[in-house]
Write a protein that holds these residues in place. Structure first.
Motif, PDB file in Angstrom:
ATOM      1  N   TYR A  92     -22.968 -35.261 -15.482  1.00 28.25           N
ATOM      2  CA  TYR A  92     -22.654 -34.182 -14.550  1.00 28.25           C
ATOM      3  C   TYR A  92     -23.535 -34.319 -13.315  1.00 28.25           C
ATOM      4  N   GLY A  93     -23.098 -33.680 -12.256  1.00 28.38           N
ATOM      5  CA  GLY A  93     -23.851 -33.731 -11.013  1.00 28.38           C
ATOM      6  C   GLY A  93     -23.776 -32.411 -10.282  1.00 28.38           C
ATOM      7  N   LEU A  94     -24.537 -32.330  -9.222  1.00 27.96           N
ATOM      8  CA  LEU A  94     -24.637 -31.118  -8.422  1.00 27.96           C
ATOM      9  C   LEU A  94     -23.977 -31.341  -7.071  1.00 27.96           C
ATOM     10  N   TYR A  95     -22.970 -30.529  -6.762  1.00 30.81           N
ATOM     11  CA  TYR A  95     -22.307 -30.582  -5.459  1.00 30.81           C
ATOM     12  C   TYR A  95     -23.093 -29.715  -4.479  1.00 30.81           C
ATOM     13  N   ILE A  96     -23.388 -30.291  -3.299  1.00 33.99           N
ATOM     14  CA  ILE A  96     -24.097 -29.565  -2.239  1.00 33.99           C
ATOM     15  C   ILE A  96     -23.271 -29.662  -0.960  1.00 33.99           C
ATOM     16  N   PRO A  97     -22.790 -28.537  -0.447  1.00 32.48           N
ATOM     17  CA  PRO A  97     -22.036 -28.566   0.809  1.00 32.48           C
ATOM     18  C   PRO A  97     -22.975 -28.707   2.011  1.00 32.48           C
ATOM     19  N   LYS A  98     -22.413 -28.775   3.180  1.00 33.62           N
ATOM     20  CA  LYS A  98     -23.220 -28.835   4.398  1.00 33.62           C
ATOM     21  C   LYS A  98     -24.050 -27.565   4.551  1.00 33.62           C
ATOM     22  N   MET A  99     -25.062 -27.644   5.385  1.00 35.07           N
ATOM     23  CA  MET A  99     -25.908 -26.508   5.758  1.00 35.07           C
ATOM     24  C   MET A  99     -26.611 -25.830   4.578  1.00 35.07           C
ATOM     25  N   VAL A 100     -27.096 -26.657   3.656  1.00 36.13           N
ATOM     26  CA  VAL A 100     -27.932 -26.158   2.562  1.00 36.13           C
ATOM     27  C   VAL A 100     -29.184 -27.026   2.537  1.00 36.13           C
ATOM     28  N   TRP A 101     -30.332 -26.377   2.640  1.00 36.93           N
ATOM     29  CA  TRP A 101     -31.618 -27.072   2.587  1.00 36.93           C
ATOM     30  C   TRP A 101     -31.842 -27.529   1.156  1.00 36.93           C
ATOM     31  N   ARG A 102     -32.305 -28.775   0.983  1.00 33.19           N
ATOM     32  CA  ARG A 102     -32.524 -29.296  -0.353  1.00 33.19           C
ATOM     33  C   ARG A 102     -33.877 -29.964  -0.466  1.00 33.19           C
ATOM     34  N   GLU A 103     -34.504 -29.732  -1.625  1.00 27.49           N
ATOM     35  CA  GLU A 103     -35.747 -30.399  -1.987  1.00 27.49           C
ATOM     36  C   GLU A 103     -35.601 -30.857  -3.423  1.00 27.49           C
ATOM     37  N   LEU A 104     -36.126 -32.022  -3.727  1.00 28.03           N
ATOM     38  CA  LEU A 104     -36.085 -32.566  -5.078  1.00 28.03           C
ATOM     39  C   LEU A 104     -37.514 -32.747  -5.552  1.00 28.03           C
ATOM     40  N   ASP A 105     -37.811 -32.272  -6.771  1.00 30.49           N
ATOM     41  CA  ASP A 105     -39.153 -32.433  -7.318  1.00 30.49           C
ATOM     42  C   ASP A 105     -39.089 -32.518  -8.838  1.00 30.49           C
ATOM     43  N   ASN A 106     -40.245 -32.544  -9.462  1.00 28.69           N
ATOM     44  CA  ASN A 106     -40.355 -32.555 -10.919  1.00 28.69           C
ATOM     45  C   ASN A 106     -39.665 -33.790 -11.521  1.00 28.69           C
ATOM     46  N   PHE A 107     -39.823 -34.948 -10.878  1.00 29.63           N
ATOM     47  CA  PHE A 107     -39.209 -36.191 -11.350  1.00 29.63           C
ATOM     48  C   PHE A 107     -39.898 -36.659 -12.633  1.00 29.63           C
ATOM     49  N   SER A 108     -39.100 -36.967 -13.648  1.00 26.27           N
ATOM     50  CA  SER A 108     -39.652 -37.557 -14.868  1.00 26.27           C
ATOM     51  C   SER A 108     -39.907 -39.043 -14.637  1.00 26.27           C
ATOM     52  N   SER A 109     -40.730 -39.618 -15.472  1.00 28.48           N
ATOM     53  CA  SER A 109     -41.023 -41.050 -15.367  1.00 28.48           C
ATOM     54  C   SER A 109     -39.736 -41.850 -15.574  1.00 28.48           C
ATOM     55  N   GLY A 110     -39.468 -42.797 -14.697  1.00 27.04           N
ATOM     56  CA  GLY A 110     -38.287 -43.637 -14.814  1.00 27.04           C
ATOM     57  C   GLY A 110     -36.998 -43.003 -14.347  1.00 27.04           C
ATOM     58  N   SER A 111     -37.082 -41.843 -13.717  1.00 28.70           N
ATOM     59  CA  SER A 111     -35.848 -41.175 -13.295  1.00 28.70           C
ATOM     60  C   SER A 111     -35.187 -41.917 -12.131  1.00 28.70           C
ATOM     61  N   VAL A 112     -33.863 -41.785 -12.087  1.00 23.74           N
ATOM     62  CA  VAL A 112     -33.061 -42.343 -11.004  1.00 23.74           C
ATOM     63  C   VAL A 112     -32.136 -41.240 -10.509  1.00 23.74           C
ATOM     64  N   CYS A 113     -32.237 -40.931  -9.229  1.00 25.95           N
ATOM     65  CA  CYS A 113     -31.404 -39.917  -8.582  1.00 25.95           C
ATOM     66  C   CYS A 113     -30.320 -40.641  -7.791  1.00 25.95           C
TER      67      CYS A 113
END
Length: 144
Positions: A92-113
Protein backbone atom coordinates in the motif's frame (compact mmCIF):
# COMPACT_ATOMS: atom_id res chain seq x y z
CA UNK A 1 -19.20 28.22 2.03
CA UNK A 2 -17.22 25.43 3.74
CA UNK A 3 -14.06 24.41 1.90
CA UNK A 4 -12.79 20.87 2.42
CA UNK A 5 -9.20 20.87 3.74
CA UNK A 6 -6.69 19.53 1.22
CA UNK A 7 -5.36 17.03 3.74
CA UNK A 8 -8.66 15.17 3.47
CA UNK A 9 -7.61 14.21 -0.09
CA UNK A 10 -4.56 12.33 1.26
CA UNK A 11 -5.24 8.64 1.66
CA UNK A 12 -3.79 5.16 1.87
CA UNK A 13 -4.35 3.16 -1.31
CA UNK A 14 -3.98 -0.61 -1.23
CA UNK A 15 -2.24 -2.24 -4.17
CA UNK A 16 -2.79 -5.71 -5.60
CA UNK A 17 -0.96 -8.35 -3.59
CA UNK A 18 -0.40 -11.75 -5.17
CA UNK A 19 0.68 -14.17 -2.47
CA UNK A 20 2.91 -17.10 -3.33
CA UNK A 21 5.03 -19.49 -1.24
CA UNK A 22 8.03 -18.37 -3.29
CA UNK A 23 7.44 -14.69 -2.40
CA UNK A 24 4.72 -12.11 -2.88
CA UNK A 25 4.25 -9.79 -5.84
CA UNK A 26 2.67 -6.35 -5.96
CA UNK A 27 2.25 -4.29 -9.11
CA UNK A 28 1.21 -0.74 -9.94
CA UNK A 29 -0.55 0.42 -13.09
CA UNK A 30 -0.88 4.15 -13.66
CA UNK A 31 -4.39 5.57 -13.42
CA UNK A 32 -5.56 2.10 -12.31
CA UNK A 33 -3.92 2.04 -8.87
CA UNK A 34 -2.72 5.63 -8.53
CA UNK A 35 -4.92 8.58 -9.51
CA UNK A 36 -2.48 10.12 -11.99
CA UNK A 37 -0.22 9.34 -14.91
CA UNK A 38 3.25 8.39 -13.62
CA UNK A 39 5.96 10.58 -15.14
CA UNK A 40 8.78 10.06 -12.64
CA UNK A 41 9.90 7.39 -10.19
CA UNK A 42 12.60 7.82 -7.55
CA UNK A 43 13.52 6.29 -4.24
CA UNK A 44 15.22 7.28 -1.00
CA UNK A 45 17.49 4.83 0.79
CA UNK A 46 20.40 4.72 3.23
CA UNK A 47 18.80 7.53 5.24
CA UNK A 48 20.90 7.81 8.43
CA UNK A 49 19.18 7.30 11.77
CA UNK A 50 17.53 10.45 13.08
CA UNK A 51 17.52 12.20 9.70
CA UNK A 52 14.42 13.45 7.90
CA UNK A 53 13.62 14.10 4.25
CA UNK A 54 11.07 16.23 2.44
CA UNK A 55 10.36 19.53 4.11
CA UNK A 56 8.59 21.02 1.10
CA UNK A 57 5.33 21.14 -0.87
CA UNK A 58 4.55 21.06 -4.57
CA UNK A 59 2.43 23.57 -6.46
CA UNK A 60 1.11 21.06 -9.00
CA UNK A 61 2.80 17.70 -8.55
CA UNK A 62 1.00 14.71 -7.02
CA UNK A 63 2.84 11.83 -5.37
CA UNK A 64 2.28 8.26 -4.26
CA UNK A 65 4.72 7.09 -1.57
CA UNK A 66 5.41 3.45 -0.74
CA UNK A 67 7.60 1.85 1.93
CA UNK A 68 9.19 -0.64 -0.49
CA UNK A 69 11.29 -1.92 2.42
CA UNK A 70 11.28 -1.15 6.12
CA UNK A 71 9.22 1.67 7.52
CA UNK A 72 9.03 5.44 7.96
CA UNK A 73 6.53 8.15 8.84
CA UNK A 74 5.08 10.78 6.53
CA UNK A 75 3.86 13.96 8.21
CA UNK A 76 1.41 15.93 6.06
CA UNK A 77 0.27 19.51 6.59
CA UNK A 78 -2.19 21.49 4.46
CA UNK A 79 -1.56 24.75 6.31
CA UNK A 80 -4.43 24.16 8.74
CA UNK A 81 -4.34 20.46 9.61
CA UNK A 82 -1.57 17.93 10.21
CA UNK A 83 -1.64 14.17 9.99
CA UNK A 84 1.03 11.49 10.44
CA UNK A 85 1.00 8.24 8.44
CA UNK A 86 3.18 5.28 9.31
CA UNK A 87 4.14 3.35 6.17
CA UNK A 88 5.47 -0.16 6.74
CA UNK A 89 4.06 -2.44 4.04
CA UNK A 90 5.03 -2.66 0.37
CA UNK A 91 1.46 -3.40 -0.79
CA UNK A 92 0.00 0.00 0.00
CA UNK A 93 1.02 3.59 -0.43
CA UNK A 94 0.08 7.12 0.50
CA UNK A 95 -1.46 9.45 -2.09
CA UNK A 96 -0.48 13.12 -1.65
CA UNK A 97 -2.15 15.77 -3.83
CA UNK A 98 -0.62 19.12 -4.71
CA UNK A 99 -0.24 21.85 -2.09
CA UNK A 100 0.42 19.60 0.90
CA UNK A 101 3.60 20.08 2.92
CA UNK A 102 5.37 16.78 3.54
CA UNK A 103 8.12 15.60 5.85
CA UNK A 104 9.44 12.06 6.17
CA UNK A 105 11.11 10.81 9.35
CA UNK A 106 11.49 7.82 11.66
CA UNK A 107 13.23 5.73 8.96
CA UNK A 108 13.99 2.16 10.00
CA UNK A 109 17.35 0.63 9.16
CA UNK A 110 17.41 -0.52 5.53
CA UNK A 111 14.21 1.27 4.60
CA UNK A 112 13.47 2.22 1.00
CA UNK A 113 10.97 4.97 0.20
CA UNK A 114 9.62 4.58 -3.34
CA UNK A 115 7.96 7.68 -4.83
CA UNK A 116 5.79 7.83 -7.94
CA UNK A 117 5.27 11.37 -9.23
CA UNK A 118 2.82 12.93 -11.66
CA UNK A 119 5.43 15.23 -13.22
CA UNK A 120 9.10 15.25 -14.13
CA UNK A 121 11.45 17.16 -11.83
CA UNK A 122 10.86 20.92 -11.95
CA UNK A 123 12.47 23.09 -9.28
CA UNK A 124 9.86 25.82 -9.92
CA UNK A 125 7.13 23.46 -8.65
CA UNK A 126 8.70 23.28 -5.17
CA UNK A 127 7.75 25.44 -2.20
CA UNK A 128 10.68 25.06 0.21
CA UNK A 129 9.77 27.73 2.77
CA UNK A 130 7.04 26.77 5.23
CA UNK A 131 5.90 30.38 5.67
CA UNK A 132 5.58 30.77 1.88
CA UNK A 133 3.67 27.49 1.80
CA UNK A 134 1.20 28.67 4.46
CA UNK A 135 0.41 31.78 2.39
CA UNK A 136 0.08 29.80 -0.85
CA UNK A 137 -2.05 27.10 0.83
CA UNK A 138 -4.51 29.69 2.12
CA UNK A 139 -4.81 31.23 -1.36
CA UNK A 140 -5.23 27.76 -2.90
CA UNK A 141 -7.95 26.82 -0.41
CA UNK A 142 -9.83 30.06 -1.06
CA UNK A 143 -9.65 29.40 -4.83
CA UNK A 144 -11.16 25.88 -4.46
Amino acid sequence: MFKEPRISECRIIYLPKIEDNRGNLTFIEQTEHVPFEIKRVYYLYDVPGGESRGGHAHKGLEQFIIAANGSFDVILDDGQNKERFHLNRSYYGLYIPKMVWRELDNFSSGSVCLVLASESFNEDDYIRSYSNFKEAALEDLEAK
